[in-house]
Design a protein around this motif. Structure first.
Motif, PDB file in Angstrom:
ATOM      1  N   ALA A 337       0.830  -1.211   0.000  1.00 60.27           N
ATOM      2  CA  ALA A 337       0.000   0.000   0.000  1.00 60.27           C
ATOM      3  C   ALA A 337       0.861   1.257   0.000  1.00 60.27           C
ATOM      4  CB  ALA A 337      -0.946  -0.011   1.203  1.00 60.27           C
ATOM      5  N   GLU A 338       1.901   1.258   0.820  1.00 58.51           N
ATOM      6  CA  GLU A 338       2.776   2.431   0.907  1.00 58.51           C
ATOM      7  C   GLU A 338       3.563   2.642  -0.386  1.00 58.51           C
ATOM      8  OE1 GLU A 338       4.993   1.465   4.386  1.00 58.51           O
ATOM      9  OE2 GLU A 338       3.458   2.231   5.772  1.00 58.51           O
ATOM     10  N   ASN A 339       3.990   1.540  -1.002  1.00 61.29           N
ATOM     11  CA  ASN A 339       4.785   1.669  -2.223  1.00 61.29           C
ATOM     12  C   ASN A 339       3.955   2.148  -3.405  1.00 61.29           C
ATOM     13  OD1 ASN A 339       6.847   0.774  -0.659  1.00 61.29           O
ATOM     14  ND2 ASN A 339       7.317  -1.059  -1.851  1.00 61.29           N
ATOM     15  N   THR A 340       2.718   1.662  -3.515  1.00 62.92           N
ATOM     16  CA  THR A 340       1.901   2.135  -4.648  1.00 62.92           C
ATOM     17  C   THR A 340       1.554   3.609  -4.472  1.00 62.92           C
ATOM     18  OG1 THR A 340       0.022   1.618  -6.088  1.00 62.92           O
ATOM     19  CG2 THR A 340      -0.412   1.503  -3.740  1.00 62.92           C
ATOM     20  N   ARG A 341       1.351   4.034  -3.246  1.00 67.42           N
ATOM     21  CA  ARG A 341       1.109   5.463  -3.013  1.00 67.42           C
ATOM     22  C   ARG A 341       2.329   6.287  -3.429  1.00 67.42           C
ATOM     23  NH1 ARG A 341       0.442   7.805   2.987  1.00 67.42           N
ATOM     24  NH2 ARG A 341       2.668   7.332   2.899  1.00 67.42           N
TER      25      ARG A 341
END
Length: 410
Positions: A337-341
């Motif tokens: 989730a953090e990486n796609t953001r």
């Protein structure tokens, strides 16, 4: 009043198509306060259709036919009703003009048998077909109402909504006006919701309260009968207020609203952008998001990181996280989730990783799902859920849970 739905077509009996028309019509008739006690399906055979009409006429006030209004020889509905009622067929000139114009606009030669679609029962009320060729019609004889509708759902449904419902309301009279409102729930099962609302369900009369479960969601339809719409909705609103006090935390929308629609609307209102990282759902969440008109203003993109290799090489998931915890884990969901953001520079990133089946993965059971939501304003939240059902059902429900958690956060 009582109605019977008679679907005509051998393809229905052979199982080549599903009779969704009967389901739709029954739902609409219930809203009008008309009882349906029988569904009949008849093949393209005149003698059997005549027999079905004779039986239905003795037990229903309204006979609604779907199908069999086309141009071919096996389209026999109006010819058979004509024979049964001893009422001749005649060309409806406006319908014929519409059919002729249809072929002229498309530069296609009109064959002679297409004129057959403009035939109607003499003195019948005609309902124009704005999405096809064959018109619908209604006729009353000896106290029984005959309504003939085209078979294709794309033609039948808009005709029913736009023309048949007003026609039926006219037959019923104003004192029988039926109004309804649907409350849409997620995150609670049908039995749990019924238990919470048991006292309301036990004491219902007018309005009525009808729960229904469908693909991981539950709806409550509140239906009231009154002399006018204002009085009906006053009654509905009182019941709705009680339900919201008891189970309002699970209500995400009303009537035809969907989870993806309300989630995108919330993002748009708050001027927030979204990106996705999907594994087990394989792009299904992205499909739901992009099905909402205007989603382009908030949705920046997504990554279908189905394999472990793609999670590392495209999404940037740490190999050490994969080795220590596995792809289906709280730690992987959080980082996804953090990486796609970060990749899309969005305000919110959502990840879904899990096991849709049919076999366990990494020693973990089918149905285990982790959903991560990385939000600029809060710490990343990871939700662990356990779902049951088929592979497709698990995928659908996982995507809906992601939308529900997003909606709750917003």
């Amino acid at each position: 009043m009582r109605a019977e739905i008679i679907a005509v077509g051998s393809e229905l009996l052979l199982g080549q198509i599903v009779n969704t028309n009967a389901q739709f019509i029954s739902q609409q008739l219930a809203l009008c306060g008309i009882d349906v006690f029988f569904h009949t399906v008849v093949g393209d055979n005149q003698s059997r259709l005549l027999q079905a009409i004779s039986v239905a006429k003795n037990r229903a006030d309204i006979l609604i036919f779907t199908g069999g209004l086309g141009p071919t020889k096996d389209d026999i509905t109006k010819e058979t009703v004509s024979l049964y009622l001893q009422i001749p067929l005649e060309i409806d000139k406006p319908s014929l003009t519409s059919i002729v114009n249809y072929f002229e606009k498309r530069g296609i030669p009109m064959t002679e048998n297409n004129q057959k679609q403009a035939l109607i029962l003499k003195n019948a009320k005609v309902f124009p077909n704005e999405h096809g060729l064959a018109p619908g019609m209604a006729l009353e004889k000896d106290g029984t109402h005959f309504i003939l509708l085209p078979g294709p759902p794309s033609e039948m449904k808009p005709m029913f909504i736009n023309y048949i419902i007003p026609h039926l309301n006219h037959l019923l009279g104003e004192s029988n006006l039926i109004c309804s409102k649907v409350l849409r729930f997620f995150g609670i099962g049908e039995s749990a919701l019924e238990e919470k609302l048991q006292h309301l369900l036990n004491n219902q009369s007018n309005p009525t309260i009808a729960p229904l479960a469908n693909e991981g969601e539950v709806t409550i339809r509140i239906t009231a009968k009154a002399s006018n719409e204002i009085k009906a909705f006053e009654m509905i609103n009182r019941i709705e207020d009680e339900i919201r006090l008891i189970a309002g935390e699970f209500i995400y929308g009303v009537n035809n609203e969907t989870l993806h629609q309300v989630a995108i609307e919330r993002l748009s209102q708050k001027k927030l952008t979204l990106s996705l990282a999907e594994s087990c759902t394989g792009g299904l969440l992205g499909h739901l998001v992009t099905s909402v008109p205007g989603a382009s203003s908030v949705f920046l993109g997504g990554i279908q990181s189905y394999s472990d290799q793609s999670k590392v090489s495209i999404l940037g998931l740490s190999p050490s996280v994969l080795k220590l915890h596995g792809a289906v884990s709280e730690e992987s969901a959080k980082e996804m989730a953090e990486n796609t953001r970060s990749i899309f520079n969005s305000d919110i990133g959502i990840s879904i990783t899990g096991i849709a089946g049919p076999a366990p993965v990494e020693g973990k059971e089918v149905g285990l799902i982790y959903i991560g939501i990385a939000n600029n304003d809060t710490d990343t939240q990871v939700y662990r859920i356990k779902l049951a059902g088929t592979r497709n059902q698990i995928k659908q429900r996982a995507a809906k849970y992601a939308l529900f958690y997003l909606w709750k956060q917003l």
